[in-house]
Design an enzyme around this catalytic site. Structure first.
Site, mmCIF file in Angstrom:
data_model
loop_
_atom_site.group_PDB
_atom_site.id
_atom_site.type_symbol
_atom_site.label_atom_id
_atom_site.label_comp_id
_atom_site.label_asym_id
_atom_site.label_seq_id
_atom_site.Cartn_x
_atom_site.Cartn_y
_atom_site.Cartn_z
ATOM 1 N N GLY A 140 0.726 -0.845 0.101
ATOM 2 C CA GLY A 140 0.130 -0.172 0.350
ATOM 3 C C GLY A 140 1.023 1.378 -0.134
ATOM 4 O O GLY A 140 2.482 1.740 0.711
ATOM 5 N N ASP A 141 0.055 2.442 -0.818
ATOM 6 C CA ASP A 141 1.006 3.454 -0.440
ATOM 7 C C ASP A 141 0.804 4.080 0.764
ATOM 8 O O ASP A 141 0.147 3.767 1.962
ATOM 9 C CB ASP A 141 0.312 4.969 -0.852
ATOM 10 C CG ASP A 141 1.635 5.703 -1.638
ATOM 11 O OD1 ASP A 141 1.344 6.424 -2.905
ATOM 12 O OD2 ASP A 141 2.453 6.161 -0.979
#
Ligand code: GLC
Length: 723
Positions: free
Chosen positions: A249-250
């Protein structure tokens, strides 16, 4: 010794597994060590090799299952040696430049204990308001795919366990560059065919190149946030493409699903993201610092959990971390070397684009003795661009580089203008100094902090009073060069025609000043092309080359697409065509189109041939390739590089085709007076397209195609028929 992953998995508790599925940034080494001792899966680089070794020692010696850490860092265009921003690298139209950047960066980073980088950024974008265009490779899917794959190869080499390799991350999956309004993190909505024809191809190329991980994007895509987008993360990326690596995920992107309004709480968001196909959460929200899982993490099936942990453990095994997670701290690369500097300078020189060159002003005449250098970039050290490490080697100044490159010249240096504010006295000072100088060089642009993440601009003109400086010098009627250093296409329309010559140097990295000075003197020759159009106005955005055909195209009387040189011919008469797609207050087309770029020599294109002018569409779909060749000749007095762009126009298709689409490119170096025959191959990717079928349908339809090759100045075209 690398363990049997399934056996190791069988010994791990649910909490141990959850801990492997997150990466955390901790400023304090003690806090980071505590997480390593607990069994966290990944940490951001602590800043040096010795501290990294300590964290690995704790993980390997004290954590419940002795699992080593992934150590992550954004090594986007350099670690110690900063290369030009990726957009500048794309302007070279030479993917070897990007591979070399990644190779140098990986060696410097792995030597410091980094094993995982969040790069390459391969978000196609056609909106220069978006600050992150600096990190990508421009508007074209093929250019982005080729440069992204080159960086994956450069970072990862042939063996991820090698002491000079790091795991690459293709980011941000997907569509981030199409944010509405060019405003970072904003909504994205597009058709399936546009997603599959323009935004997904670079990621498929990165996966085919072996990218070890993929990062989910912050944006929603057609209403579904990417961190919860099961169809794209699982059905397309992991199943259709067979991606076996890790989806990360960012930063905070998982818990932000609650802000998107698709999760009731951050803990609900974690379960949603893991089920959708995110393997590692970036932010440390799967287990809190106290080691307690967020409630809904327990709402994730064991099978989903095990698959994610298996991917993470496989990556650690591929990196050789179970065998040896340590580096020789005494040998940590702390500074550029002559070789890495040379690589960075070559990249800066090859990424430069000669936008105009009235009177062949460049390269400056050999007898140039009195140079007036003005503008904020005359003395600014800020050449590195966005996403630069605070510890990276700083660049010098253009003033010093020009003095070194022209040792016999008198160089007068004045500020002339600022990145902010307006002080007419600065311009007046330059005008008063003009007499007695052979040439004026204005070093202008936008500072690095106006590009990159969270740096969208609604006004694309030069900031501060730089335009006033251009007009003041132009009003004096003396020949002058403008050198631009910027992280995005700018709106140059207010002054572009008044400058004698304009050289686009971008944020060129550590060696930018030296590269620019060499390009001014002729020691290096500019051969780059624009990887992204420069609009006439921000009101024109998005303005890009491969746009779909409309039922009412505005033209200048010619039928079909304007060639690149035609764009410069576009004038007010074009807005006379009333019921056509245009602006009443603007000439047609961008100020400078995709692929634009001049040379200090001359090239001639001849003898364009298609080896199979007629072929069955089914054969192409089955893999047949079609050779296209032409001859390019350097007819000038100087050696130089030309860039050949191969385009295909599908004359009739079941979906409105692009006016033309890039199908190949090659940069050639030609000594004066020499010729080369260049050969391309067309394939199903060139002639075919994805339809709107969400299951993914790629077709090659029978019909006529126009095949053209352009170098930004000349265009040759011929026909091809698919039966
Ligand atoms: C940032 C960026 C991403 C980067 C990550 C870690 O928000 O969106 O590109 O890799 O955080 O620094």
């Amino acid at each position: 010794m690398t363990p049997d992953i399934d056996e190791l998995l069988g010994r791990m508790s649910r909490r141990d597994k959850l801990d492997q599925l997150q990466i955390v940034w901790k400023q304090d080494l003690g806090e980071a060590a505590a997480l390593a001792r607990r069994g966290i899966g990944a940490l951001f680089w602590p800043g040096n090799a010795a501290d990294t070794n300590e964290l690995q020692r704790v993980a390997r010696g004290e954590s419940p299952h002795r699992i080593p850490l992934l150590i992550g860092l954004d090594v986007v265009h350099g670690q110690r040696t900063t290369f030009p921003i990726p957009l500048a690298q794309a302007a070279s139209f030479d993917p070897e430049i990007a591979r070399r950047d990644a190779e140098v960066s990986a060696a410097e980073a792995r030597g410091a204990g980094v094993t995982w980088t969040f790069s390459p950024m391969i978000d196609v974008s056609r909106d220069p308001r978006w600050g992150r265009v600096a990190e990508g490779f421009g508007e074209d899917p093929l250019v982005t795919a080729r440069f992204g794959a080159a960086k994956v190869h450069g970072y990862q080499g042939d063996d991820l366990a090698a002491p000079t390799s790091i795991a690459a991350t293709a980011k941000h999956f997907v569509g981030y560059g199409a944010a509405e309004g060019g405003r970072d993190y904003n909504t994205v909505d597009m058709s399936e065919q546009r997603l599959r024809n323009a935004y997904l191809p670079p990621f498929q190329a990165a996966v085919e190149a072996g990218a070890a991980s993929v990062m989910a994007a912050f944006n929603t895509l057609s209403g579904v946030p990417m961190h919860a987008n099961r169809r794209l993360l699982r059905d397309v990326l992991k199943d259709e493409w067979g991606f076996g690596g890790v989806v990360v995920g960012d930063a905070e992107g998982v818990v932000e699903l609650a802000r998107h309004g698709v999760a009731a709480s951050p803990s609900d968001a974690i379960a949603l993201a893991l089920r959708a196909g995110v393997d590692i959460e970036m932010g440390g929200h799967v287990l809190g610092d106290d080691g307690e899982p967020f409630a809904d993490a327990d709402a994730v099936d064991d099978a989903v959990l095990d698959e994610a942990v298996r991917r993470v453990l496989r990556l650690k095994a591929a990196l050789g971390l179970f065998e040896d997670p340590f580096v020789d701290a005494a040998a940590e690369p702390l500074a550029p070397t002559a070789d890495t500097r040379a690589a960075a300078r070559t990249a800066a020189e090859r990424g430069a684009v000669l936008l105009s060159n009235g009177g062949d002003l460049l390269p400056l005449a050999a007898g140039t003795r009195r140079i007036l250098l003005a503008g904020p970039y005359a003395t600014s050290p800020d050449h590195l661009g966005a996403w630069v490490q605070h510890f990276a080697e700083r660049a010098g100044t253009l003033e010093d580089a020009v003095r070194a490159e022209f040792p016999d010249a008198d160089v007068t240096v004045l500020p002339g203008a600022g990145f902010t504010g307006a002080d007419p006295a600065l311009q007046q000072q330059v005008v008063e100094a003009l007499p007695g100088h052979d040439v004026v060089v204005l070093a202008l642009g936008e500072p690095s902090d106006l590009s990159g993440e969270a740096a969208s601009r609604s006004d694309l003109r030069l900031p501060g009073d730089q335009e006033a400086l251009v007009h003041a010098v132009a009003d004096a009627g003396v020949p002058f060069v403008v050198v631009l250093e910027n992280g995005r296409p700018l709106d140059l329309s207010g002054w572009f025609g008044r400058a004698t010559a304009v050289l686009e140097a971008w944020h060129g990295g550590l060696e930018a000043p030296t590269a620019i000075a060499r390009l001014l003197s002729g020691a290096a020759s500019p051969g780059g092309r624009l990887p992204m159009a420069f609009p006439r106005s921000v009101g024109q955005v998005p303005e890009y080359d491969a746009h779909e055909r409309t039922g009412r195209p505005a033209t200048i009387g010619a039928q079909g697409p304007l060639s690149m040189t035609d764009w410069q011919l576009a004038g007010p008469g074009n807005v006379a065509e009333h019921f056509t797609s245009k602006y009443l207050d603007l000439d047609l087309g961008p100020l400078l189109p995709f692929g634009h770029g001049l040379s200090t020599t001359r090239f001639e294109l001849t003898d364009l041939r298609i080896e199979t002018p007629e072929i069955a569409a089914a054969e192409v779909l089955a893999g047949a390739r079609i050779g296209v060749s032409l001859t390019v000749t350097n007819t000038g007095e100087r050696d130089g590089d030309d860039v050949l762009l191969l385009f295909v126009r599908d004359e009739v298709a079941s979906i409105a085709p692009a006016v033309r689409r890039l199908a190949g490119f090659e940069r050639v170096t030609l000594p004066a007076g020499t010729s080369r025959t260049i050969r391309f191959e067309l394939d199903r990717g060139s002639l075919g397209f994805w339809t709107n079928d969400p299951a993914g349908e790629h077709v090659v339809e029978p019909g006529a195609f126009t095949v053209s090759v352009s170098d930004g100045t000349t265009t040759l075209a011929t026909g091809l028929t698919a039966r």
